[in-house]
Design a protein around this motif. Sequence first.
Motif, PDB file in Angstrom:
ATOM      1  N   GLY A 140       0.867  -1.214   0.040  1.00 57.17           N
ATOM      2  CA  GLY A 140      -0.142   0.058   0.273  1.00 57.17           C
ATOM      3  C   GLY A 140       1.056   1.066   0.044  1.00 57.17           C
ATOM      4  N   ALA A 141       1.930   1.500   0.827  1.00 56.91           N
ATOM      5  CA  ALA A 141       2.824   2.471   0.975  1.00 56.91           C
ATOM      6  C   ALA A 141       3.580   2.467  -0.375  1.00 56.91           C
ATOM      7  CB  ALA A 141       3.722   2.329   2.047  1.00 56.91           C
ATOM      8  N   ARG A 142       4.029   1.559  -0.997  1.00 59.97           N
ATOM      9  CA  ARG A 142       4.758   1.617  -2.114  1.00 59.97           C
ATOM     10  C   ARG A 142       4.000   2.014  -3.436  1.00 59.97           C
ATOM     11  NH1 ARG A 142       9.348   2.797  -3.107  1.00 59.97           N
ATOM     12  NH2 ARG A 142       8.375   4.214  -4.628  1.00 59.97           N
ATOM     13  N   LYS A 143       2.733   1.504  -3.420  1.00 59.20           N
ATOM     14  CA  LYS A 143       1.770   2.079  -4.288  1.00 59.20           C
ATOM     15  C   LYS A 143       1.500   3.508  -4.320  1.00 59.20           C
ATOM     16  CE  LYS A 143      -2.188   0.587  -7.325  1.00 59.20           C
ATOM     17  NZ  LYS A 143      -3.081  -0.553  -7.550  1.00 59.20           N
ATOM     18  N   ALA A 144       1.339   3.819  -3.126  1.00 51.46           N
ATOM     19  CA  ALA A 144       0.851   5.252  -2.767  1.00 51.46           C
ATOM     20  C   ALA A 144       2.052   6.416  -3.334  1.00 51.46           C
ATOM     21  CB  ALA A 144       0.718   5.566  -1.262  1.00 51.46           C
ATOM     22  N   ASP A 168       4.259   5.537  -5.379  1.00 52.90           N
ATOM     23  CA  ASP A 168       4.403   5.377  -7.178  1.00 52.90           C
ATOM     24  C   ASP A 168       3.396   6.203  -7.907  1.00 52.90           C
ATOM     25  OD1 ASP A 168       6.340   3.536  -6.821  1.00 52.90           O
ATOM     26  OD2 ASP A 168       4.894   1.897  -7.281  1.00 52.90           O
ATOM     27  N   PHE A 169       2.132   6.386  -6.917  1.00 52.34           N
ATOM     28  CA  PHE A 169       1.147   7.447  -7.529  1.00 52.34           C
ATOM     29  C   PHE A 169       1.348   8.808  -7.011  1.00 52.34           C
ATOM     30  CE2 PHE A 169      -0.898   3.961  -8.970  1.00 52.34           C
ATOM     31  CZ  PHE A 169      -1.898   4.396  -9.707  1.00 52.34           C
ATOM     32  N   GLY A 170       2.560   9.442  -6.427  1.00 48.40           N
ATOM     33  CA  GLY A 170       2.811  10.605  -6.166  1.00 48.40           C
ATOM     34  C   GLY A 170       2.576  11.167  -4.674  1.00 48.40           C
ATOM     35  N   LEU A 171       2.022  10.463  -3.808  1.00 46.13           N
ATOM     36  CA  LEU A 171       1.669  10.844  -2.717  1.00 46.13           C
ATOM     37  C   LEU A 171       2.856  11.331  -1.913  1.00 46.13           C
ATOM     38  CD1 LEU A 171      -1.113   9.738  -3.495  1.00 46.13           C
ATOM     39  CD2 LEU A 171      -1.451   9.007  -1.052  1.00 46.13           C
ATOM     40  N   PRO A 172       2.764  12.214  -1.072  1.00 44.76           N
ATOM     41  CA  PRO A 172       4.027  12.809   0.022  1.00 44.76           C
ATOM     42  C   PRO A 172       4.229  11.719   0.851  1.00 44.76           C
ATOM     43  CG  PRO A 172       1.943  14.028   0.376  1.00 44.76           C
ATOM     44  CD  PRO A 172       1.722  13.208  -0.716  1.00 44.76           C
ATOM     45  N   PRO A 173       5.323  11.674   1.634  1.00 44.48           N
ATOM     46  CA  PRO A 173       5.672  10.395   2.452  1.00 44.48           C
ATOM     47  C   PRO A 173       4.550  10.177   3.668  1.00 44.48           C
ATOM     48  CG  PRO A 173       7.570  11.890   2.129  1.00 44.48           C
ATOM     49  CD  PRO A 173       6.545  12.565   1.262  1.00 44.48           C
ATOM     50  N   LEU A 174       4.306  11.222   4.351  1.00 39.44           N
ATOM     51  CA  LEU A 174       3.255  10.780   5.394  1.00 39.44           C
ATOM     52  C   LEU A 174       2.127  10.204   4.722  1.00 39.44           C
ATOM     53  CD1 LEU A 174       2.549  10.888   8.308  1.00 39.44           C
ATOM     54  CD2 LEU A 174       1.849  13.042   8.083  1.00 39.44           C
ATOM     55  N   SER A 175       1.449  10.827   3.914  1.00 37.70           N
ATOM     56  CA  SER A 175       0.206  10.289   3.332  1.00 37.70           C
ATOM     57  C   SER A 175       0.456   8.901   2.752  1.00 37.70           C
ATOM     58  CB  SER A 175      -0.242  11.227   2.171  1.00 37.70           C
ATOM     59  OG  SER A 175      -0.496  12.448   2.713  1.00 37.70           O
ATOM     60  N   ALA A 176       1.493   8.610   2.301  1.00 33.44           N
ATOM     61  CA  ALA A 176       1.739   7.218   1.711  1.00 33.44           C
ATOM     62  C   ALA A 176       1.869   6.483   2.734  1.00 33.44           C
ATOM     63  CB  ALA A 176       3.243   7.256   0.816  1.00 33.44           C
ATOM     64  N   ALA A 177       2.190   6.675   4.168  1.00 35.34           N
ATOM     65  CA  ALA A 177       2.359   5.611   5.223  1.00 35.34           C
ATOM     66  C   ALA A 177       1.019   5.455   5.666  1.00 35.34           C
ATOM     67  CB  ALA A 177       3.315   6.555   6.315  1.00 35.34           C
ATOM     68  N   LEU A 178       0.036   6.661   5.770  1.00 38.46           N
ATOM     69  CA  LEU A 178      -1.110   6.510   6.164  1.00 38.46           C
ATOM     70  C   LEU A 178      -1.976   5.636   5.178  1.00 38.46           C
ATOM     71  CD1 LEU A 178      -1.844  10.163   7.449  1.00 38.46           C
ATOM     72  CD2 LEU A 178      -1.504   8.132   8.762  1.00 38.46           C
ATOM     73  N   VAL A 179      -1.797   5.641   4.065  1.00 38.31           N
ATOM     74  CA  VAL A 179      -2.693   4.946   3.107  1.00 38.31           C
ATOM     75  C   VAL A 179      -1.964   3.300   3.188  1.00 38.31           C
ATOM     76  CG1 VAL A 179      -2.728   4.329   0.515  1.00 38.31           C
ATOM     77  CG2 VAL A 179      -3.018   6.702   1.298  1.00 38.31           C
ATOM     78  N   VAL A 199       9.233   1.777   4.333  1.00 40.77           N
ATOM     79  CA  VAL A 199       9.146   1.669   2.944  1.00 40.77           C
ATOM     80  C   VAL A 199       9.260   3.444   2.502  1.00 40.77           C
ATOM     81  CG1 VAL A 199       7.657   1.549   0.775  1.00 40.77           C
ATOM     82  CG2 VAL A 199       7.555  -0.144   2.659  1.00 40.77           C
ATOM     83  N   VAL A 200       8.515   4.228   3.175  1.00 36.01           N
ATOM     84  CA  VAL A 200       8.514   5.703   2.825  1.00 36.01           C
ATOM     85  C   VAL A 200       9.943   6.052   3.111  1.00 36.01           C
ATOM     86  CG1 VAL A 200       7.720   7.786   3.624  1.00 36.01           C
ATOM     87  CG2 VAL A 200       6.106   6.050   3.238  1.00 36.01           C
ATOM     88  N   VAL A 201      10.448   5.913   4.419  1.00 39.85           N
ATOM     89  CA  VAL A 201      11.934   6.560   4.722  1.00 39.85           C
ATOM     90  C   VAL A 201      13.074   5.819   3.770  1.00 39.85           C
ATOM     91  CG1 VAL A 201      13.656   6.228   6.517  1.00 39.85           C
ATOM     92  CG2 VAL A 201      11.389   6.724   7.140  1.00 39.85           C
ATOM     93  N   ALA A 202      12.941   4.465   3.382  1.00 41.98           N
ATOM     94  CA  ALA A 202      13.706   4.112   2.401  1.00 41.98           C
ATOM     95  C   ALA A 202      13.647   4.847   1.054  1.00 41.98           C
ATOM     96  CB  ALA A 202      13.544   2.573   2.327  1.00 41.98           C
ATOM     97  N   ASP A 203      12.251   4.982   0.514  1.00 41.12           N
ATOM     98  CA  ASP A 203      12.078   5.796  -0.447  1.00 41.12           C
ATOM     99  C   ASP A 203      12.680   7.211  -0.411  1.00 41.12           C
ATOM    100  OD1 ASP A 203      10.447   5.888  -3.313  1.00 41.12           O
ATOM    101  OD2 ASP A 203       9.884   7.674  -2.314  1.00 41.12           O
ATOM    102  N   GLU A 204      12.632   7.906   0.539  1.00 39.39           N
ATOM    103  CA  GLU A 204      13.277   9.096   0.711  1.00 39.39           C
ATOM    104  C   GLU A 204      14.627   9.139   0.551  1.00 39.39           C
ATOM    105  OE1 GLU A 204      11.843  12.370   1.557  1.00 39.39           O
ATOM    106  OE2 GLU A 204      10.316  11.414   0.070  1.00 39.39           O
ATOM    107  N   ALA A 205      15.295   8.152   0.834  1.00 40.14           N
ATOM    108  CA  ALA A 205      16.726   7.820   0.900  1.00 40.14           C
ATOM    109  C   ALA A 205      17.286   6.952  -0.253  1.00 40.14           C
ATOM    110  CB  ALA A 205      17.070   6.787   2.266  1.00 40.14           C
ATOM    111  N   HIS A 206      16.280   6.919  -1.331  1.00 38.54           N
ATOM    112  CA  HIS A 206      16.619   6.406  -2.547  1.00 38.54           C
ATOM    113  C   HIS A 206      17.028   4.803  -2.606  1.00 38.54           C
ATOM    114  CE1 HIS A 206      15.749  10.329  -4.075  1.00 38.54           C
ATOM    115  NE2 HIS A 206      16.934  10.952  -3.385  1.00 38.54           N
ATOM    116  N   LEU A 207      16.386   4.311  -1.473  1.00 44.28           N
ATOM    117  CA  LEU A 207      16.762   2.573  -1.524  1.00 44.28           C
ATOM    118  C   LEU A 207      15.599   2.075  -2.251  1.00 44.28           C
ATOM    119  CD1 LEU A 207      18.087   2.540   2.211  1.00 44.28           C
ATOM    120  CD2 LEU A 207      19.283   2.469  -0.038  1.00 44.28           C
ATOM    121  N   ASP A 208      15.769   1.445  -3.284  1.00 45.75           N
ATOM    122  CA  ASP A 208      14.682   0.756  -4.037  1.00 45.75           C
ATOM    123  C   ASP A 208      14.716  -0.682  -4.214  1.00 45.75           C
ATOM    124  OD1 ASP A 208      13.155   2.987  -4.465  1.00 45.75           O
ATOM    125  OD2 ASP A 208      14.302   3.450  -6.244  1.00 45.75           O
TER     126      ASP A 208
END
Length: 201
Positions: free
Chosen positions: A104-108, A110-121, A160-169
């Motif tokens: 859910g966080a990863r897909k959020a 991918d759809f451009g949601l900001p980090p906190l919103s993606a974590a909530l989704v 997942v969100v923090v890793a994305d912010e750190a560019h870890l995919d």
Amino acid sequence: MALEVLDLVGIFVFGITGALVGVRKKLDVFGIQVLAMVTGLGGGFIRDVLIGALPPAALVDWRYLVVPVVAGLLTFFLHPGIERLERLVNIFDAAGLALFCVTGARKALDFGLPPLSAALVGTISGIGGGVIRDVLSGRVPVVLRSEIYATPAFLGAGIVVVADEAHLDAPWVALAAAVVCFVIRLLAIRRGWNAPLPRMP
């Protein structure tokens, strides 16, 4: 592709939890299938609607509909003894929670949601199907009790969100996030960890 595989695995294990609850409630095969489907697909439906991925994946790809049906049928015919069902429900529910909060966080993201919103989704994606399952089966949803349930999902999604912010995919990030959520949820069950309750007079 990896996201789809994790999504389908999450649907399958959540489908099993819904079907097992149906078995414990002594529902017929149709009732068990209904609980398997709403548990497996509910969180994904909510996630896709929130992020604007319409129509939801479950209505576009036939696999999303077949997987919970298979999970329900397997559980209907192969469920273990009643005395072991509660333990299995908890294990599969923790696994589904872990997989869905990550996807859910990863897909959020991918759809451009900001980090906190993606974590909530991601969190809502993990708990949504279980809430619908519990309401339909006449139980107080687990997330509304004092049990630690939504917190592990938020932690998993947060990784997942923090890793994305750190560019870890790397694939291990999703695996690590799912493991953290799964382990914390099982420890909460085993050790009786609860969220704070209001002080009673």
